[in-house]
Write an enzyme that holds these catalytic residues in place. Structure first.
Site, PDB file in Angstrom:
ATOM      1  N   ASP A 153      -9.893   4.424   8.660  1.00  0.00           N
ATOM      2  CA  ASP A 153      -9.073   3.702   9.624  1.00  0.00           C
ATOM      3  C   ASP A 153      -9.704   2.351   9.948  1.00  0.00           C
ATOM      4  O   ASP A 153     -10.779   2.005   9.443  1.00  0.00           O
ATOM      5  CB  ASP A 153      -8.861   4.531  10.899  1.00  0.00           C
ATOM      6  CG  ASP A 153     -10.165   4.940  11.570  1.00  0.00           C
ATOM      7  OD1 ASP A 153     -11.181   4.247  11.350  1.00  0.00           O
ATOM      8  OD2 ASP A 153     -10.169   5.934  12.317  1.00  0.00           O
TER       9      ASP A 153
ATOM     10  N   HIS B 192      -6.429   3.460   3.496  1.00  0.00           N
ATOM     11  CA  HIS B 192      -6.072   3.802   4.872  1.00  0.00           C
ATOM     12  C   HIS B 192      -5.739   5.281   5.049  1.00  0.00           C
ATOM     13  O   HIS B 192      -5.518   5.746   6.175  1.00  0.00           O
ATOM     14  CB  HIS B 192      -4.888   2.947   5.333  1.00  0.00           C
ATOM     15  CG  HIS B 192      -4.931   2.608   6.793  1.00  0.00           C
ATOM     16  ND1 HIS B 192      -5.769   3.233   7.683  1.00  0.00           N
ATOM     17  CD2 HIS B 192      -4.239   1.707   7.527  1.00  0.00           C
ATOM     18  CE1 HIS B 192      -5.597   2.739   8.893  1.00  0.00           C
ATOM     19  NE2 HIS B 192      -4.673   1.806   8.832  1.00  0.00           N
TER      20      HIS B 192
END
Length: 462
Positions: A442, A438
């Site tokens: 995204d 992450h």
């Protein structure tokens, strides 16, 4: 007169810089023929058998079992029986570079020293050098003058530091306290050169970490010192590969904030196409058509549309890889996992991908994968459906940015809508799960890529 020459440790892969001597198969005084295996060498990737380059006799071992040797350094002295030129095995007198892993044996704690006092293990002019540099805190740097120093509250007697690692630390002004925080992948917790280089490439994330102090910090999180009853039973020591896998997995979870997305794919058309074509495919191309090549092909095509999933983190930079090299997690006979890589998968036809997959799967079953087979991966697939799992939450294969898990293909009743009319049909369904880093991927990118892989698997092949 027979030639005597040094036998150097050959290159075993693009990213491999050193190897551990595991076992000498030819002892001193024994003769050998060209192609005979002289020594087994372990690396952080695979174990390698190093063959003899000519007929001759083993004169002397310059490295012993357990020694860590840099690629290109001599490990033995050979005597050629047929007078072959030394150009075949580069000669060198630089034997002193072969060293045994060393610990911080010269560190001795002084009694009644506060946690803010730095212990000095003096070498020549150590005290004078420290005075000149004004060092008094717990962040004394390695390589300042001619002394080694470390916070007395952070001496880790289990940290192994080889002369090579010590040299790199000094050149980069890394303190022993910072060195002790680097994830070590070597045998028995030894810090390898590659660990330090990777740490430097990652931007030294622990460079400014707070030193350990006897004064409790009320805001700091501490791992509870819980005493678990681990029970009794047969004790099995991890082998070297399992130990490396364990370290790699812990490092990955510690480094990358994992997020996992899921999608379900209707692969009925893919299953029917494979069932119809696997016989003719093998007759035409001489290769078995399993589901793995189909998964690799779908992933490679999806990466071309979402190239940022094919990336790595380098400090504050993102490296979007030029090549699409898809790794496939494969079980070894020992039960350990290894990841052979299909290079440039986006540029290969399905028969070419199938040939690569089948070749490397066969080599894995025989424990014969080479260094080139497992290097250079940019994205990994783990087929957990092979074990009957519905889905999985895979751990990212560092330094990649994502990993795909494919679940079992299972028939079940599904509601299908055609021309506004609902009906129940038997369909072949499969769960796909994507774990991604992450920091650089995204939810939109991860979810879109995963959906695209499912779309390609759902499409009927021509």
């Amino acid at each position: 007169m027979a030639n005597k020459t040094d036998f150097i440790l050959p290159k075993m892969g693009e990213s491999i810089t050193e190897g551990t001597i595991l076992n000498w198969l030819i002892q001193e005084g024994e003769t050998f023929s060209e192609g005979d295996i002289l020594v087994e060498v372990g690396t952080d990737k695979v174990d390698n058998e190093v063959p003899a380059p000519f007929d001759g006799m083993m004169v002397k071992h310059l490295a012993s079992d357990g020694d860590v040797v840099e690629i290109g350094k001599p490990v033995a002295q050979l005597e050629a029986s047929n007078g072959k030129p030394e150009s075949e095995v580069t000669a060198t007198d630089d034997h002193q570079e072969i060293k045994k892993p060393a610990g911080l044996e010269d560190l001795e704690k002084e009694k009644n020293v506060s946690s803010n006092t730095v212990e000095h293990i003096s070498m020549k002019k150590g005290a004078e050098s420290n005075k000149q540099n004004g060092s008094s805190g717990s962040q004394e740097r390695v390589g300042t003058g001619n002394s080694k120093s470390v916070s007395s509250s952070y001496v880790n007697q289990d940290l192994f530091v080889s002369p090579l690692v010590d040299k790199i630390a000094r050149e980069n002004h890394i303190s022993y306290e910072e060195l002790a925080r680097i994830p070590a992948t070597g045998n028995e917790g030894r810090l390898r050169k590659s660990d330090v280089i990777q740490y430097l490439n990652d931007g030294r994330p622990n460079q400014f970490a707070q030193s350990v102090s006897n004064e409790p910090d009320p805001t700091a999180y501490r791992i509870p010192q819980l005493k678990f009853d681990k029970g009794t039973g047969k004790i099995i020591k991890m082998d070297r590969m399992r130990s490396m896998i364990a370290d790699h997995m812990v490092y990955s979870v510690h480094t990358s904030p994992h997020v996992t997305a899921y999608v379900e794919a209707d692969v009925t058309d893919l299953v029917n196409w494979r069932n119809k074509n696997k016989g003719p495919f093998q007759e035409k191309h001489g290769e078995r058509l399993t589901f793995t090549p189909l998964f690799v092909d779908a992933v490679a095509r999806a990466i071309k549309e979402f190239p940022n999933i094919n990336a790595s983190v380098d400090g504050k930079n993102i490296i979007v890889k030029e090549n699409i090299n898809v790794g496939m997690a494969t079980a070894l006979p020992s039960g350990n996992l290894i990841v052979p890589v299909v290079k440039n998968a986006d540029q290969k036809s399905l028969p070419e991908i199938a040939a690569d997959v089948n070749r490397m799967a066969n080599l894995a079953r025989e424990n014969k994968l080479g260094g080139d087979d497992i290097k250079g991966g940019t994205f990994t697939i783990s087929n957990v459906g092979t074990f009957g799992s519905l889905m999985g939450t895979p751990i990212i294969n560092q330094p990649e940015a994502a990993i795909l898990a494919t679940g079992i293909i299972k028939k079940r009743a599904e509601v299908m809508t055609k021309d506004g009319v609902d009906s129940i049909e038997i369909r072949s369904m499969m769960m796909l799960s994507l774990s991604f880093d992450h920091r650089i991927v995204d939810g939109f990118l991860g979810g879109s890529f995963l959906r695209k892989v499912a779309d390609y698997l759902e499409q009927a092949r021509g």
